[in-house]
Design an enzyme around this catalytic site. Structure first.
Site: not given
Ligand SMILES: Cc1cc2nc3c(=O)[nH]c(=O)nc-3n(C[C@H](O)[C@H](O)[C@H](O)COP(=O)(O)O)c2cc1C
Length: 284
Positions: A52-53, A110, A164, A189, A215-216
C-alpha cells in the site's frame, strides 16, 4: 494479551461491529493538515503480501477532533489515536489537543511519505512535554538497529512500543512497470511476520517497555509467537481486509495454540531469554 487493530487497517465508523470485538480501536494516523494521500492505484495484492501507498490520507487534526473523535467515542470502546507529522511540533501539537483517550501511538515510521521527520527520540520528547497520556512509539524494522531506536525513545520517556510498520517494497506488472502509482509502497501481511518477531524480540530485550506486536498476524498461534518474543499485546492489520471476524477467531484460537505449545497462560510465555544477536538460543 489484548487484541487491537493495526492503524489504517479498520474503519471503525464503517464497521463498528468489528471494532467492538477489539480491546481497543487504533485510529488511522492523523496529521495536522488534511491529506488526500497518494494517487491511485495505491493498494495492490502480491504473491507475498499486500502493498500500500496510501500516503497518510486523513481528514486532518481539526476535523478529526471535531467530527471523527466524537463519533468514535460513541462506540464505547477504548481509543488509541495514531498521530503523525513532519516535525516534532506537528506531533506535539496534536498530542496536546487530545484528552480522554486510552493512549497515543506516534507513527514514527510511515514508508509512504517523502517528508523527512525529525528523529524518533526528539519527537517522543516533544510529545512527552505536551501530554501525560501514554505514548507508544511505532517503529520501523527498516532501521539497521531497531533496538537502538527503541532505547532512544525509551530514554525520551515513551511508555511503550508498537512494532512494526510496513516495509518499503515494489511490485511490477506484466509490462515491468510498478503496479503502484507512487512506485514503491509498504509491504504488509504474513511475509512480515519473521521480521516483526525479530524486532519485538530485540526491542523487548533492549527496553523494559510494553510492546504491541504486529506484522502478518493471522492466527492465534501467530499472536502467541509475538507474545513469546516479548509482546504484551498484539494488533491485527492486513488480515482484517480478508477476514473481519479475525479478532474473535484469533482470540478463540489462542487457547488451542497455548495448549499445543504447553503454555497455561500466554502471559507466562512473554519474552524469550536471549536475543539472536547475543549468540544465545533463537526461539524454536
Ligand atoms: C492499507 C494500510 C494502511 C495503513 N495505514 C497506516 C497508518 O495510517 N498508520 C500506521 O502507523 N500504520 C499504517 N499501516 C501499517 C499497519 O498499521 C501495520 O503496522 C502493518 O500493516 C503490519 O501489520 P499487518 O502485516 O498485520 O498488516 C497501514 C497498513 C495498511 C495495509
Amino acid at each position: 494479551m489484548r487484541i487491537f487493530n493495526a492503524s489504517g487497517c479498520l474503519d471503525a465508523l464503517a464497521a463498528p461491529e468489528v471494532a467492538r470485538r477489539l480491546d481497543a480501536f487504533v485510529t488511522k494516523t492523523v496529521t495536522p493538515l488534511p491529506r488526500e494521500g497518494n494517487a491511485p492505484p495505491r493498494i495492490a495484492e502480491t504473491a507475498h503480501g499486500m502493498l500500500n501507498a496510501i500516503g497518510l490520507a486523513n481528514p486532518g487534526r481539526e476535523r478529526f477532533l471535531a467530527d471523527h473523535l466524537p463519533r468514535l467515542r460513541e462506540l464505547g470502546i477504548p481509543l488509541w489515536v495514531s498521530v503523525g507529522g513532519f516535525c516534532a511540533d506537528d506531533y506535539a501539537e496534536t498530542c496536546a489537543a487530545l484528552a480522554d483517550v486510552e493512549a497515543i501511538e506516534l507513527n514514527l515510521s510511515c514508508p509512504n511519505v517523502d517528508e523527512a521527520a525529525d528523529s524518533a527520540a526528539e519527537i517522543v520528547a516533544a510529545c512527552r512535554r505536551a501530554t501525560d497520556l501514554p505514548l507508544y512509539a511505532k517503529l520501523s524494522a527498516a532501521h539497521p538497529d531497531v533496538a537502538e531506536v527503541a532505547r532512544a525513545v525509551a530514554a525520551a520517556r515513551a511508555d511503550g512500543l508498537s512494532l512494526i510498520n510496513t516495509l518499503r517494497a515494489v511490485a511490477l506488472d506484466k509490462h515491468l512497470r510498478p503496479v503502484l502509482a507512487r512506485g514503491s509502497g509498504g509491504l504488509s501481511g504474513p511475509s512480515l511476520k519473521p521480521v516483526a518477531l525479530h524486532a519485538v524480540f530485540v526491542c523487548h530485550e533492549a527496553t523494559s517497555l510494553p510492546i504491541v506486536g504486529m506484522g502478518g498476524i493471522e492466527s492465534g498461534r501467530d499472536a502467541l509467537e509475538f507474545v513469546a518474543c516479548g509482546a504484551r499485546d498484539v494488533a491485527l492489520g492486513t488480515v482484517l481486509f480478508a477476514d473481519p471476524g479475525a479478532p474473535a477467531r484469533v482470540r478463540s484460537e489462542l487457547a488451542t495454540a497455548c495448549a499445543e505449545a504447553g503454555v497455561a497462560n500466554p502471559a507466562d510465555k512473554t519474552g524469550l531469554p536471549k536475543s539472536p544477536e547475543t549468540g544465545a538460543k533463537v526461539p524454536a
